[in-house]
Design an enzyme around this catalytic site. Structure first.
Site, PDB file in Angstrom:
ATOM      1  CG  ASN A  36      -0.217  -0.172   2.383  1.00 57.84           C
ATOM      2  OD1 ASN A  36       1.031  -0.179   2.529  1.00 57.84           O
ATOM      3  ND2 ASN A  36      -1.126  -0.631   3.620  1.00 57.84           N
ATOM      4  NE  ARG A  78       1.756   1.617  12.524  1.00 56.27           N
ATOM      5  CZ  ARG A  78       1.338   1.389  10.906  1.00 56.27           C
ATOM      6  NH1 ARG A  78       0.797   2.476  10.709  1.00 56.27           N
ATOM      7  NH2 ARG A  78       1.241   0.402  10.593  1.00 56.27           N
ATOM      8  CD  GLN A 119      -4.829   3.724  14.314  1.00 56.33           C
ATOM      9  OE1 GLN A 119      -3.863   4.541  13.768  1.00 56.33           O
ATOM     10  NE2 GLN A 119      -5.114   2.555  13.469  1.00 56.33           N
ATOM     11  CG  HIS A 177      -4.535   3.702   9.956  1.00 55.28           C
ATOM     12  ND1 HIS A 177      -3.985   2.764  10.906  1.00 55.28           N
ATOM     13  CD2 HIS A 177      -4.037   3.680   8.997  1.00 55.28           C
ATOM     14  CE1 HIS A 177      -2.896   2.378  10.209  1.00 55.28           C
ATOM     15  NE2 HIS A 177      -2.866   3.072   9.025  1.00 55.28           N
TER      16      HIS A 177
END
Ligand code: NAD
Length: 358
Positions: free
Chosen positions: A117, A256, A285, A309
């Site tokens: 990704n 992050r 998260q 995210h």
């Protein structure tokens, strides 16, 4: 053998859109394959606390699949309970939610679908830089409110052309961000990384390395964070470092959340030391409803480009990381060698230099 996957819940969206492969509903498209091989495949989003499916099934799972988008935190304590665990696969990129030192100690391999990704994220970074520099979010909010006051937006809107942009971490994503910025005619493209880019790669995009972090940030109008989270990067962008940023710089972090100090960033935005903060990663998260990054603003009421995210979980990315997860598992089950670029922790040792200098 038991294979355990901790994924995010897709709800109606996942029922309506089968390409949402990385969800509990669509199971990374692995169910048929694993069950046809006689394996048990448990998929859940329940990941917190001793009664969670994660903690219940980790005790006898041989393969654990997790995703950075809904991280199942595999701590050293849980490694002690995971008696059968041999392989952790990160469906995506970024395995900091696994205690990698404990994996080394326990002889558990950790692999991710490297590169799956990185374009998705690099595109999101370029978008985030533009939306901060051009003051997009407050402009759109004004339109939705029914207002129209151009000067309130234009007073804090700039061109990216002529600005200095620097990346902390110039690996797959950081390099692609700089590459994509070349046509914007920035004043300079900088990078800070303990691993220098190959000379030809740096020359191709005219990127200059700055070896001291304070010196690096003091030269940038825009800083983008693209390094993994590890013991050397946790809290790297803190109150001390933020003092060395140019007054009114923009900061984008899709790496992050915990690389940036939550309160120090919010404070820097509030004071105007930062003009904007944008990204999709959070120190916890899902982020709690009252997380300060949801609503932090600069003194003019803008500068916040935070989203959940998702930069690395576009439908294109999901197809790639679902396919890559299957290849890793097939290799494991058939004793074939793994793609070296995917191995973070091999048997008893780190196989990458990206998670800290050792
Ligand atoms: P990569 O391994 O190709 O590159 C990481 C680079 O960071 C390497 O060049 C490494 O030397 C450098 N680095 C490590 N520690 C550093 C430090 N202390 N200071 C400066 N540089 C340092 O990884 P990548 O594919 O570019 O991905 C980077 C990170 O992006 C991942 O680890 C992950 O945390 C994050 N990521 C986020 C998303 C998302 O959806 N938001 C998706 C993919 C990856």
């Amino acid at each position: 053998m038991k294979v355990l996957a901790i994924l995010y819940k897709g709800g109606d969206a996942a029922k309506e859109e089968p390409r949402l492969l990385g969800t509990v509903e669509n199971k990374l498209n692995l169910r048929e394959y694993l069950e046809s091989q006689g394996h048990e495949y448990i998929v859940s989003d329940s990941k917190e606390g001793p009664d969670s499916d994660f903690q219940k099934h980790i005790v006898d799972a041989e393969i654990l699949i997790t995703t950075p988008f809904h991280p199942g935190y595999l701590t050293a304590d849980l490694f002690e309970k995971a008696k059968n665990l041999k392989l952790c696969v990160t469906a995506g990129v970024g395995s900091d939610h696994i205690d990698l030192n404990a994996a080394v100690k326990k002889g558990v391999q950790v692999l991710e679908v490297s590169g799956s990704n990185v374009v998705s994220v690099a595109e999101h970074v370029v978008m985030s830089i533009l939306l901060l520099v051009r003051n997009f979010v407050p402009a759109h909010e004004m339109i939705e409110r029914g207002d129209w006051q151009v000067s309130d937006i234009a007073r804090n809107a700039f061109d990216l052309e002529g600005k200095v942009v620097g990346t902390i971490g110039a690996g797959r994503i950081g390099y692609r961000v700089l590459q994509r910025l070349v046509p914007f005619d920035c004043k300079e493209l900088l990078y800070y990384d303990y691993a220098p880019l190959p000379e030809a790669a740096a020359r191709a995009i005219n990127a200059r390395r700055v070896q001291d972090l304070e010196d690096f940030v003091s030269q940038c109008d825009v800083v983008t964070v693209n390094c993994p989270l590890h013991e050397g990067t946790r809290g790297l962008v803190n109150a001390d470092l933020l003092k060395h940023f140019k007054k009114g710089a923009w900061l984008v972090n899709t790496a992050r959340g915990a690389i940036c100090d939550k309160d120090a960033v919010a404070e820097a935005l509030k004071s105007g030391q930062l003009s904007g903060y944008s990204g999709d990663v959070w120190n916890v998260q899902p982020a709690p409803k009252d997380h300060v990054w949801r609503t932090a603003k600069n003194p003019l009421g803008g500068g916040n480009g935070m989203v959940p995210h998702y930069s690395g979980t576009t439908l294109d990315a999901q197809a790639r990381y679902a396919g890559g997860t299957r290849s890793i598992i097939e290799n494991y089950l058939t004793n074939k060698p793994q793609d070296a670029g995917n191995i973070i922790v091999g048997l008893g040792k780190y196989e990458t230099k990206a998670y800290g200098q050792r």
